[in-house]
Design an enzyme around this catalytic site. Structure first.
Site, PDB file in Angstrom:
ATOM      1  N   CYS A 232      45.720  -1.643   4.168  1.00 30.82           N
ATOM      2  CA  CYS A 232      46.098  -0.347   4.716  1.00 30.82           C
ATOM      3  C   CYS A 232      46.958  -0.564   5.953  1.00 30.82           C
ATOM      4  CB  CYS A 232      44.860   0.460   5.089  1.00 30.82           C
ATOM      5  SG  CYS A 232      43.754   0.839   3.702  1.00 30.82           S
TER       6      CYS A 232
ATOM      7  N   LEU B 296      45.397   2.209   1.148  1.00 30.57           N
ATOM      8  CA  LEU B 296      45.259   1.634  -0.175  1.00 30.57           C
ATOM      9  C   LEU B 296      43.790   1.785  -0.537  1.00 30.57           C
ATOM     10  CD1 LEU B 296      46.427  -0.013  -2.580  1.00 30.57           C
ATOM     11  CD2 LEU B 296      45.704  -2.069  -1.367  1.00 30.57           C
TER      12      LEU B 296
ATOM     13  N   GLY C 175      40.965  -2.643   6.533  1.00 28.23           N
ATOM     14  CA  GLY C 175      40.099  -3.770   6.235  1.00 28.23           C
ATOM     15  C   GLY C 175      38.992  -3.430   5.265  1.00 28.23           C
TER      16      GLY C 175
END
Length: 292
Positions: free
Chosen positions: A2, A50, A77
């Site tokens: 991300c 994401l 993360g």
């Protein structure tokens, strides 16, 4: 993967919406699934996502309010011990509305403050803004898998997952000074630890965290590697390594979207693929493997 970005100014932000949208645009390759923004008088945050865990409930920036303050997080993360931390927080009376590790991380910071870093097993770069306290907390994982760059100026700070995102802010100019040139010529494509090459751009180092407020930026190292004497027998060593390896692989298989492994034929990718395939078979899931 991300992307996160933010801008904090102790006075008052101006034209932050348009600027943050421009910065977020540079991070679309990191987070192609969705994006979000947060703004108040002193802080603007952007996130590109994401989706891996809880695609519906894990949207960011994510805000949770307490009786004392309002906390907003942007996070890049994955936590590999989400279940353990969530269980500990629930035992302490914390309630959850999503299945995302983002909410677990945010509540961990609300509950334990900076000490939450001692409990995290994962890869991450995140920022938490406290609206009433007017302070920003930044942290990067122990090994530095996830990147985090920042630019501090008199009265404010700008941060992002990538240097090009910082350069999309009109306050930051792409100037290379003598130190930057030396890094490009003598170290490139590497950089000095903590450096962003461009003038004024710095990198939060692995295992570093920082607090920004009106007094400026305060950084510290929250973890370091220590060598210990090896007292295990050969058999105990084999069992210990096998446990650590399989545990690490299994923890990284938690996902609400399809997973695959890249099989090169080397020892590392073969072990990872074999452990993952066995775990998926036991749980009735399908693992796709690509040869490279």
């Amino acid at each position: 993967m991300c992307g996160i970005a933010g801008w904090v100014d102790c006075r008052r932000l101006c034209d932050s919406t348009a600027i943050m949208r421009r910065m977020a645009q540079t991070m679309i390759p990191r987070g192609p699934d969705s994006g979000g923004f947060y703004t108040d008088d002193n802080c603007a945050l952007a996130h590109r996502r994401l989706s891996v865990i809880d695609p519906a409930g894990g949207a960011q920036p994510m805000t949770r309010k307490t009786a004392l303050d309002s906390y907003t997080i942007v996070y890049n993360g994955e936590l590999y011990n989400t279940a353990e931390i969530r269980s500990e927080l629930e035992s302490a009376g914390v309630t959850f509305t999503t299945a995302s590790d983002t909410e677990v991380l945010l509540n961990a910071y609300i509950t334990w403050g900076e000490a939450c870093l001692d409990k995290l097993n994962g890869i991450y770069a995140f920022a938490v803004w406290q609206e009433k306290e007017k302070q920003l907390f930044l942290a990067r994982d122990r090994i530095g898998v996830k990147p985090l760059f920042y630019y501090e100026y008199a009265g404010g700070i700008i941060f992002a997952s990538e240097i090009k995102t910082l350069l999309a802010h009109p306050m930051i100019e792409p100037v290379i000074d003598r130190d930057g040139i030396a890094q490009i010529m003598l170290l490139g494509p590497a950089r000095k630890p903590g450096s962003g090459v461009f003038k004024g751009i710095r990198e939060l180092r692995p295992a570093e965290c920082a607090m920004y407020c009106r007094c400026g930026l305060r950084k510290r190292t929250y973890w370091s590697l220590h060598a210990l004497p090896h007292k295990e027998s050969e058999q105990e060593t084999e069992q210990h390594i096998a446990y650590l390896l399989t545990d690490a692989i299994k923890r990284q298989l938690v996902s609400d979207v399809p997973l695959c492994t890249m099989l090169s034929g080397g020892l590392d990718s073969s072990i990872i693929s074999a452990v993952a395939a066995k775990e998926f078979e036991q749980n009735g899931r399908q693992l796709t493997t690509y040869s490279i």
